[in-house]
Write an enzyme that holds these catalytic residues in place. Structure first.
Site, PDB file in Angstrom:
ATOM      1  CB  THR B 185      -0.884   0.056   1.253  1.00  0.00           C
ATOM      2  OG1 THR B 185      -0.033   0.119   2.400  1.00  0.00           O
ATOM      3  CG2 THR B 185      -1.767  -1.151   1.358  1.00  0.00           C
ATOM      4  CD  GLU B 330      -4.348  -2.063   3.496  1.00  0.00           C
ATOM      5  OE1 GLU B 330      -4.992  -1.744   2.462  1.00  0.00           O
ATOM      6  OE2 GLU B 330      -3.568  -1.297   4.082  1.00  0.00           O
ATOM      7  CE  LYS B 438     -11.572  11.655  15.310  1.00  0.00           C
ATOM      8  NZ  LYS B 438     -10.832  10.532  15.853  1.00  0.00           N
ATOM      9  CD1 TRP B 443     -15.879  12.537  15.285  1.00  0.00           C
ATOM     10  CD2 TRP B 443     -15.819  10.793  13.906  1.00  0.00           C
ATOM     11  NE1 TRP B 443     -15.272  11.518  15.955  1.00  0.00           N
ATOM     12  CE2 TRP B 443     -15.209  10.423  15.132  1.00  0.00           C
ATOM     13  CE3 TRP B 443     -15.880   9.851  12.889  1.00  0.00           C
ATOM     14  CZ2 TRP B 443     -14.693   9.146  15.357  1.00  0.00           C
ATOM     15  CZ3 TRP B 443     -15.362   8.586  13.119  1.00  0.00           C
ATOM     16  CH2 TRP B 443     -14.768   8.230  14.339  1.00  0.00           C
TER      17      TRP B 443
END
Lengths: 542, 542
Positions: B185, B330, B438, B443
């Site tokens: 990655t 992944e 945040k 959020w």
């Protein structure tokens, strides 16, 4: 060196959990055994299945224990199925169409501790009760209002058990090779033999079945499995339906043309799976009542060769694609599916039919092998007959409590069928290995001659068996049951076959009989027929 | 108690063997790096892949060894891929778009013994040669006539090796958890991390991908994977194509609109998979040249959120269904796919688009979890933002040579994404977890504000980051790069956002900069941006 991916055992509880998490409101609709059409969502079915696990554990059922079902295709049956499997017990689907003595043998051989039964089969169980003393409990799949008077001991009412049970249970968490399901084959020789599926084999079979060329289920599908869960796992639909988030429609006890037609139309069924006879009944019902199908697109037919007439009728009169599949209890069951290849799309219907009547090509996960009696590979020329062998993660390696291996040196299972494979890869079953006629080292298909001979206007039923011959080992003998009032003219039947089969396939003799024996599944009982004809001598045998 | 099904390890060599056995004449067509469009059948590709195994073994490659590819999507690349994997070696796909120092790190970290390279990348390898001393051999994917002058040592010509090799090699026969593929990655933080796929994970991913709702490949399909094999395994198409017996069309080095269009039309492509930018290039090319698509039915787009405009344009102007998918290196990569549900079929296009722009529903084999920072499950209400976690047999459990576990207490992998899941089960990515702002325990999606702010006519590029605030912890700061000659009026940008976002999402300040840094994949480099703004203080911070 091992890779570094997650450990996630392939256990079938995950299938219903997936449906509950991602398709909670999709429904399973059932024509209940009591009569009315009822439905549950996957979220509800999941909770009810967990309650089944909960009360089974209270009854002392542990991992590896066999719990049987003697049930039609219903949502209740699906709940019991997942409830049994989820805790690592083995769901043994009993086939109510078996002879009583076979059922007794199977229940005792499997050591079933509990039997779930539909109302329909209570009398059947009562009749064999003295012979199945080790069964501890009978759970009748109905509510308190419909509980019958019965002499079965230790009887429980399914809905009452559910009301009292909790959903608090642990599913899965065991090795994916744990036994999961048990289904006996009803062979015509010897005792029935049990195929013991694993969680892994059922999970992989589900993924194989979800391919667009096999079941191809999606949330847009409404699937009606006419083929019973006790008949080779309803070809995987009790798994594939929830796995795909498809609506499933369960026919319950009624599989006549009118009942099936009603469900197809009122529930908007897009896909069905059935044996030829059921689909023939549907065809007859629709023709007699001048009916059309408004939502069905595709039907998978298997369990026996599909007559060309059926493929043409559904395509031409109803716009439904009939796809033939082949498999066995020992293969979970998907073995091959006969879809058309892209190069056939421009072909005439007559040309296409030649491939549609074959059993088709295996999906990824299935290997096939065509061999002679000495284990030599035979060519895929569409003409050479050979024994069909099969290998894959969804194929049996041994029978339950069986002795020795049932696999060959390459770990293939012998299907007991004789088949051809053509250059495009289409497999076609031509006979059972034990029925094929071995003449001068070449094989003659008894089924092919029978299928032609039965077309003669005087014939009601035809059978072909091999009769001993000093020079050729065996030669074909045609046995006919004539229609009421007809008399036999041997030459007439031979003339009828002339030009339709190779000259050396021509039967050496024709015999008329009053009765051709049929087995439990409606197929000709060749074993009994050979037994009855054991004193017969061919006129050509000298 | 274990069941009694066959032992049949899920190894990927079986996939190409299946194609060779059952779809031998189906083709893989490639726009070769040398120029011409060439093709091989699966039967030929199988033999060539076995020759790759044969010469790799002659070079001393053993099970577990890493062999790298630095190649475009070509049939040669597929041959190398199966040739490496078939003998239990690990196919490490290198991404040529990485920075040179990342490539060096990855090659050394993986300990690649041999690198297969296309002609295109010979200069790239020459440039980093001093830094990758342990690579023993470079195999250039071309024939003798096209072999370049190169200062690479131990160079081999691919076609010459094939000419000299035999097909005599043993494939498979090892544990299905054997390492099979390696893909790093390209995270923006820290060193690249390697995902080490197993034969099992790739085989299961193939079956999952063959579902009608995912890739849905059949022999009738012609599949063009624009998405590279070095980008999350071309989303599984190098496996799914042969598994289904589909024709595969490989674009080679050219992924511009004109080149892709030519292949789509001349090869009769029915299905493609690509990132949005490639599909935007195709759209532009077709619009400019007033072209139509005659065979493409469906395209899977992933790798980044698909703009609504793209979905509408392909549907309205070209009759092509754009399906959005989401996944990661992944996750092999399939995580979710956004198909419409049957209940949406009667909806207006505007209503449908609301679901098409989401990333969709996971197929069987993928579990998703939405959690807050404390590990509490969050509701699937389509509004609550949470960390997205994922679990399944095709999801990474650890990184190659990584330390410790990357899984949570329930064995889920944290995607690093923030998402919502709606009541119908559709997941939508809203931000990267490290970029989400945040504010007062709630959020705020930086991406959502950016996507709106960039619509202002004076803005060339917009970025939103969290800036420290004594009361709210963080508050959004809007950073804009203005178009040539424009000057900043803060209020103008805030007014532009008014009514489009919740009041408490409104940035506390607007700052203009000369440059917003972009990473290797063209995305805004928020880490660097935060670093550059580290001395900035919000006016509201007192």
């Amino acid at each position: 060196m091992h890779g570094l991916m997650q450990d996630w055992p392939l256990t079938v509880d995950r299938i219903l959990e997936h449906a509950k998490n991602w398709h909670p409101d999709r429904k399973v609709v059932t024509r209940s055994v009591e009569g009315p059409i009822v439905s549950v969502t996957y979220a509800e079915l999941y909770d009810r299945a967990r309650k089944v696990s909960n009360f089974l554990q209270a009854f002392g059922i542990k991992t590896g224990d066999r719990v049987a079902t003697l049930c039609w295709n219903t949502s209740n049956h699906m709940e019991a199925w997942y409830g049994i499997m989820g805790i690592g017990a083995v769901c043994h689907t009993l086939n109510p169409r078996l002879f009583a003595e076979q059922l007794v043998y199977i229940i005792n051989h499997a050591e079933d501790r509990i039997i779930f039964t539909d109302l329909t089969f209570v009398p059947l169980l009562e009749a064999i009760l003295p012979h199945i003393p080790k069964v501890e409990k009978f759970i009748i799949m109905t509510d308190a209002d419909h509980m019958p008077q019965t002499k079965l001991p230790n009887v429980e009412c399914y809905e009452t058990l559910l009301e009292q049970a909790s959903t608090d249970v642990v599913w899965g968490g065991f090795d994916e090779r744990t036994a999961c399901g048990l289904c006996y084959t009803s062979g015509t020789t010897g005792n029935p033999k049990g195929v013991l599926y694993t969680h892994r084999s059922n999970f992989l079979h589900t993924l194989m079945g979800l391919q667009a060329t096999v079941l191809g289920a999606t949330p847009k599908d409404v699937i009606l499995p006419v083929v019973p869960m006790f008949h080779a796992n309803a070809w995987g639909i009790a798994f594939a339906g929830p796995a795909a988030g498809a609506k499933v429609v369960m026919p319950g006890a009624r599989m006549d043309g009118a009942a099936i037609y009603e469900l197809l139309e009122t529930e908007g069924v897009t896909f069905s799976a059935a044996v030829p006879t059921v689909w023939q009944g549907l065809l007859q019902h629709m023709r007699e009542n001048k009916l059309k199908l408004s939502t069905v697109k595709r039907v998978l037919i298997g369990g026996a060769a599909v007559p060309e007439m059926l493929i043409r009728a559904f395509n031409d009169e109803f716009g439904v694609e009939v796809v033939q599949g082949w498999g066995m209890t020992e293969t979970s069951p998907i073995g091959t599916v006969s879809n058309l290849l892209p190069e056939m799309e421009g072909w005439s219907q007559d040309e296409q039919i030649k491939y549609r009547v074959k059993q088709g090509i295996p999906p990824l996960g299935i290997d096939l092998k065509l061999e002679d009696d000495d284990g030599n590979r035979l060519p895929h020329d569409g003409e050479t007959y050979g024994r069909l062998l099969i290998k894959g993660p969804t194929v049996a390696a041994a029978y339950f409590k069986g002795e020795g291996s049932i696999l060959d040196k390459d770990d293939f299972f012998d299907t007991g069928d004789v088949a051809t494979i053509d250059p495009l890869g289409y497999m076609q079953i031509t006979d059972r290995a034990k029925d094929v006629i071995k003449s001068g080292g070449e094989w003659i298909s008894s089924i092919e001659i029978e299928n032609l001979a039965v077309g003669h206007p005087k014939v009601e039923l035809a059978a072909v068996i091999g009769a001993a011959h000093p020079k050729w080992d065996e030669r074909p003998l045609l046995i006919v049951k004539l229609k009421e009032g007809e008399t036999l003219d041997k030459q007439e039947h031979l003339d009828f076959l002339q030009g339709k089969i190779a000259k050396w396939w021509m039967p050496d003799d024709v015999v008329a009989v009053d009765e051709i024996p049929l087995g439990a599944t409606g197929k000709i009982d060749k074993k009994l027929l050979r037994e009855r004809m054991k004193d017969y001598r061919l006129p050509t045998a000298g």
